[in-house]
Scaffold this motif. Structure first.
Motif, PDB file in Angstrom:
ATOM      1  N   ASN A 247      -1.297   4.091  -4.925  1.00 32.89           N
ATOM      2  CA  ASN A 247      -2.084   3.618  -3.792  1.00 32.89           C
ATOM      3  C   ASN A 247      -1.973   2.119  -3.530  1.00 32.89           C
ATOM      4  O   ASN A 247      -1.828   1.690  -2.382  1.00 32.89           O
ATOM      5  CB  ASN A 247      -3.554   3.978  -4.028  1.00 32.89           C
ATOM      6  N   GLU A 248      -2.052   1.307  -4.584  1.00 31.82           N
ATOM      7  CA  GLU A 248      -2.072  -0.152  -4.404  1.00 31.82           C
ATOM      8  C   GLU A 248      -1.184  -0.842  -5.437  1.00 31.82           C
ATOM      9  O   GLU A 248      -1.243  -0.522  -6.637  1.00 31.82           O
ATOM     10  CB  GLU A 248      -3.499  -0.704  -4.555  1.00 31.82           C
TER      11      GLU A 248
ATOM     12  N   SER B  79       9.391   2.216  -0.021  1.00 31.09           N
ATOM     13  CA  SER B  79      10.110   3.112  -0.927  1.00 31.09           C
ATOM     14  C   SER B  79       9.113   3.986  -1.671  1.00 31.09           C
ATOM     15  O   SER B  79       7.946   3.610  -1.855  1.00 31.09           O
ATOM     16  CB  SER B  79      10.935   2.299  -1.927  1.00 31.09           C
ATOM     17  N   ASP B  80       9.577   5.150  -2.118  1.00 25.85           N
ATOM     18  CA  ASP B  80       8.720   6.002  -2.945  1.00 25.85           C
ATOM     19  C   ASP B  80       8.858   5.668  -4.425  1.00 25.85           C
ATOM     20  O   ASP B  80       8.221   6.283  -5.277  1.00 25.85           O
ATOM     21  CB  ASP B  80       9.015   7.485  -2.696  1.00 25.85           C
ATOM     22  N   ASP B  81       9.677   4.681  -4.745  1.00 24.17           N
ATOM     23  CA  ASP B  81       9.929   4.284  -6.132  1.00 24.17           C
ATOM     24  C   ASP B  81       9.091   3.045  -6.474  1.00 24.17           C
ATOM     25  O   ASP B  81       9.327   1.961  -5.926  1.00 24.17           O
ATOM     26  CB  ASP B  81      11.417   3.974  -6.309  1.00 24.17           C
ATOM     27  N   PRO B  82       8.113   3.155  -7.366  1.00 24.26           N
ATOM     28  CA  PRO B  82       7.291   1.999  -7.723  1.00 24.26           C
ATOM     29  C   PRO B  82       8.102   0.812  -8.234  1.00 24.26           C
ATOM     30  O   PRO B  82       7.746  -0.339  -7.979  1.00 24.26           O
ATOM     31  CB  PRO B  82       6.372   2.545  -8.819  1.00 24.26           C
ATOM     32  N   GLU B  83       9.195   1.079  -8.933  1.00 22.71           N
ATOM     33  CA  GLU B  83       9.990  -0.023  -9.475  1.00 22.71           C
ATOM     34  C   GLU B  83      10.661  -0.835  -8.378  1.00 22.71           C
ATOM     35  O   GLU B  83      10.806  -2.059  -8.496  1.00 22.71           O
ATOM     36  CB  GLU B  83      11.030   0.523 -10.458  1.00 22.71           C
ATOM     37  N   VAL B  84      11.076  -0.179  -7.304  1.00 16.95           N
ATOM     38  CA  VAL B  84      11.636  -0.919  -6.164  1.00 16.95           C
ATOM     39  C   VAL B  84      10.598  -1.891  -5.615  1.00 16.95           C
ATOM     40  O   VAL B  84      10.898  -3.056  -5.330  1.00 16.95           O
ATOM     41  CB  VAL B  84      12.108   0.057  -5.070  1.00 16.95           C
TER      42      VAL B  84
ATOM     43  N   ASN C 245       0.829  -1.208   0.000  1.00 16.59           N
ATOM     44  CA  ASN C 245       0.000   0.000   0.000  1.00 16.59           C
ATOM     45  C   ASN C 245       0.857   1.250   0.000  1.00 16.59           C
ATOM     46  O   ASN C 245       1.824   1.352   0.777  1.00 16.59           O
ATOM     47  CB  ASN C 245      -0.902   0.037   1.236  1.00 16.59           C
ATOM     48  N   GLY C 246       0.491   2.193  -0.852  1.00 10.97           N
ATOM     49  CA  GLY C 246       1.154   3.477  -0.857  1.00 10.97           C
ATOM     50  C   GLY C 246       0.642   4.372   0.255  1.00 10.97           C
ATOM     51  O   GLY C 246      -0.165   3.968   1.098  1.00 10.97           O
ATOM     52  N   GLY C 247       1.116   5.626   0.242  1.00  6.79           N
ATOM     53  CA  GLY C 247       0.703   6.584   1.258  1.00  6.79           C
ATOM     54  C   GLY C 247       1.884   7.339   1.823  1.00  6.79           C
ATOM     55  O   GLY C 247       3.016   7.226   1.339  1.00  6.79           O
TER      56      GLY C 247
ATOM     57  N   PRO D 290       8.085  -5.438   7.751  1.00  9.86           N
ATOM     58  CA  PRO D 290       7.226  -4.386   7.196  1.00  9.86           C
ATOM     59  C   PRO D 290       6.042  -4.089   8.108  1.00  9.86           C
ATOM     60  O   PRO D 290       5.524  -4.969   8.792  1.00  9.86           O
ATOM     61  CB  PRO D 290       6.753  -4.985   5.866  1.00  9.86           C
ATOM     62  N   GLU D 291       5.630  -2.835   8.098  1.00  9.32           N
ATOM     63  CA  GLU D 291       4.445  -2.436   8.848  1.00  9.32           C
ATOM     64  C   GLU D 291       3.190  -2.878   8.105  1.00  9.32           C
ATOM     65  O   GLU D 291       3.208  -3.086   6.889  1.00  9.32           O
ATOM     66  CB  GLU D 291       4.419  -0.916   9.010  1.00  9.32           C
ATOM     67  N   VAL D 292       2.092  -3.003   8.849  1.00  8.52           N
ATOM     68  CA  VAL D 292       0.789  -3.248   8.236  1.00  8.52           C
ATOM     69  C   VAL D 292       0.189  -1.895   7.872  1.00  8.52           C
ATOM     70  O   VAL D 292       0.065  -1.011   8.729  1.00  8.52           O
ATOM     71  CB  VAL D 292      -0.154  -3.999   9.197  1.00  8.52           C
ATOM     72  N   ALA D 293      -0.162  -1.716   6.617  1.00  9.06           N
ATOM     73  CA  ALA D 293      -0.709  -0.443   6.157  1.00  9.06           C
ATOM     74  C   ALA D 293      -2.204  -0.365   6.444  1.00  9.06           C
ATOM     75  O   ALA D 293      -2.828  -1.340   6.864  1.00  9.06           O
ATOM     76  CB  ALA D 293      -0.432  -0.276   4.667  1.00  9.06           C
ATOM     77  N   SER D 294      -2.787   0.784   6.163  1.00 11.95           N
ATOM     78  CA  SER D 294      -4.191   1.018   6.510  1.00 11.95           C
ATOM     79  C   SER D 294      -5.143   0.106   5.753  1.00 11.95           C
ATOM     80  O   SER D 294      -6.250  -0.158   6.208  1.00 11.95           O
ATOM     81  CB  SER D 294      -4.558   2.481   6.245  1.00 11.95           C
ATOM     82  N   SER D 295      -4.732  -0.372   4.580  1.00 10.84           N
ATOM     83  CA  SER D 295      -5.573  -1.300   3.813  1.00 10.84           C
ATOM     84  C   SER D 295      -5.100  -2.745   3.949  1.00 10.84           C
ATOM     85  O   SER D 295      -5.437  -3.597   3.136  1.00 10.84           O
ATOM     86  CB  SER D 295      -5.614  -0.888   2.338  1.00 10.84           C
TER      87      SER D 295
END
Length: 430
Positions: free
Chosen positions: A169-170, A219-224, A157-159, A207-212
């Motif tokens: 977002n997903e 990372s802010d990089d989608p490719e990562v 999940n993004g954010g 990893p943390e559990v996201a809101s969804s």
């Protein structure tokens, strides 16, 4: 189908406040008929909500659920809607929905609340199926089902997180390389668990559990993120059998003043975002990209469809399950399909009209729950009853999302020869 009789008249309509999976108040409605048939419906809510969706009426009282209570909407059901639809034939879904729309009298169902009207609409729909003593999806399909849809799983999940913001977002996995839903679910669960290990190895911490309920984007990089997902797939021995999908929800980070989008910490234009998405589809097997652009950027979507041939471009906030918006999208060739969320438009009839138009004009419908989901989400009956190719299920974690997976497996098991839908003819990266 049995012929409706006076026993099919609605004799009781009652609503109450419940809570969804995020502990936010929701409206639940129970409809009963003279024959004893019962239907229950509750309206889910989304985290990413388009401006053109049916209005969710909340009380606004900060002393109760931080203003999110829905007692006003409940009262509208018990006092206004109940009076308007009691005595009507439960099989007249269109007539009942139209009665509620006219009773409300606003374009976005603001007076009574889209959550009130939608919950009542679902309850009627379920009561009609119960009157026939068959599952709602079979009532909708008009007979036995032959396929169940491929479930798509939102695993990252993004954010906004500490140190970075992932604008998309997903990030989803689509386990299509099998012919049974049981195996598709098993594949996704294995990858989801493996992904936790992969992210831990990448970041040095779990990893943390996201809101969804997916993993918080590291990372802010989608490719990562897509590389990490591919690594998990490879380590599970499932290479070539699982593809990706994206829900960008780009309206959330769109700046109308500069007409730019957030991407990897920078502001980019519509053209730049489209070109970046094109590059992603050339590097990764992408089934679909949802909400690539802002909900009002019709010209941008039209450009994206032409510029990105290797994936399906889907509208969600753009189309909001409204027939008029889908007609515009078809005329403009702005999307290849849409995300079917019936509560966006506010009644079952309107949602099915949108689906019927899309289906007759070669637009793919992808049913989806909302982030604030409920266990008995009618979206599952639509997914199975309409025999769609694939649907969005959320992360394989939390009760109502797991129930959606169990729903698919139970439905498939009920009908000998029922298989997982073969989506390979729809894959544009193949």
């Amino acid at each position: 189908m049995s012929t409706p009789t006076q026993n099919d008249a609605i004799v009781s309509v009652r609503a109450q406040q419940i809570i969804d999976c995020k502990c936010r108040p929701a409206v639940e409605v129970v409809v009963r008929t003279a024959s004893g048939a019962v239907g229950r419906g509750a309206a889910p809510t989304g985290t990413s909500v388009g401006m053109h969706e049916a209005y969710v009426l909340r009380d606004g009282d900060p002393s109760s659920y931080q203003g999110l209570s829905v007692h006003k909407a409940v009262r509208h059901v018990n006092e206004d809607i109940a009076q308007a639809i009691t005595g009507l034939n439960v099989f007249d879904q269109r007539g009942i929905d139209q009665r509620m729309i006219e009773l409300d009298g606003t374009p976005d169902k603001r007076r009574l609340g889209g959550n009130a009207i939608y919950s009542a609409s679902i309850a009627v729909f379920r009561a009609a199926a119960d009157a026939r003593r068959i599952p709602l999806y079979e009532h909708l399909a008009g007979g036995p089902i032959a396929t169940v849809p491929v479930p798509c799983f939102n695993v990252i999940n993004g954010g906004k997180y500490a140190g970075h913001t992932q604008a998309f977002n997903e990030f989803l996995i689509v386990p299509y390389g099998t012919d049974t839903v049981d195996h598709a679910v098993e594949m996704a669960v294995a990858i989801f668990h493996k992904l936790s290990e992969v992210i831990t190895a990448h970041t040095g911490k779990k990893p943390e559990v996201a809101s969804s309920y997916g993993y918080a984007a590291p990372s802010d990089d989608p490719e990562v993120l897509l590389d990490l997902m591919q690594r998990a797939i490879d380590q599970c021995g499932l290479s070539g059998r699982v593809a990706f999908a994206l829900d960008c929800a780009s309206s959330e980070f769109y700046d109308a003043a500069t007409r730019t989008y957030l991407l990897k910490g920078q502001r980019v234009s519509s053209a730049q975002l489209i070109d970046y998405a094109r590059q992603l589809t050339e590097k990764y097997p992408m089934v679909f990209i949802e909400d690539l652009l802002d909900e009002n950027d019709w010209d941008g979507y039209q450009t994206a469809v032409k510029a990105i041939p290797r994936t399906l471009i889907l509208g969600d906030d753009l189309t909001v399950t409204k027939l008029a918006f889908l007609e515009k999208a078809h005329t403009m060739k702005a999307v290849h399909g849409f995300v079917l969320k019936p509560n966006q438009v506010g009644t079952i009839t309107e949602a099915l009209d949108a689906y019927a138009f899309a289906n007759s004009h070669q637009l793919i419908a992808v049913p989806s729950g909302r982030s604030g989901g409920v266990v008995d989400d009618v979206v599952m009956d639509l997914s199975v009853g309409l025999q769609v190719p694939f649907q969005k299920n959320g992360a394989p974690r939390s009760g109502e999302r797991i129930e959606k997976l169990n729903f698919l497996m139970r439905a498939s098991a009920q009908y000998p020869g029922c298989r997982l839908h073969d989506i390979r003819p729809l894959l544009r990266f193949a």
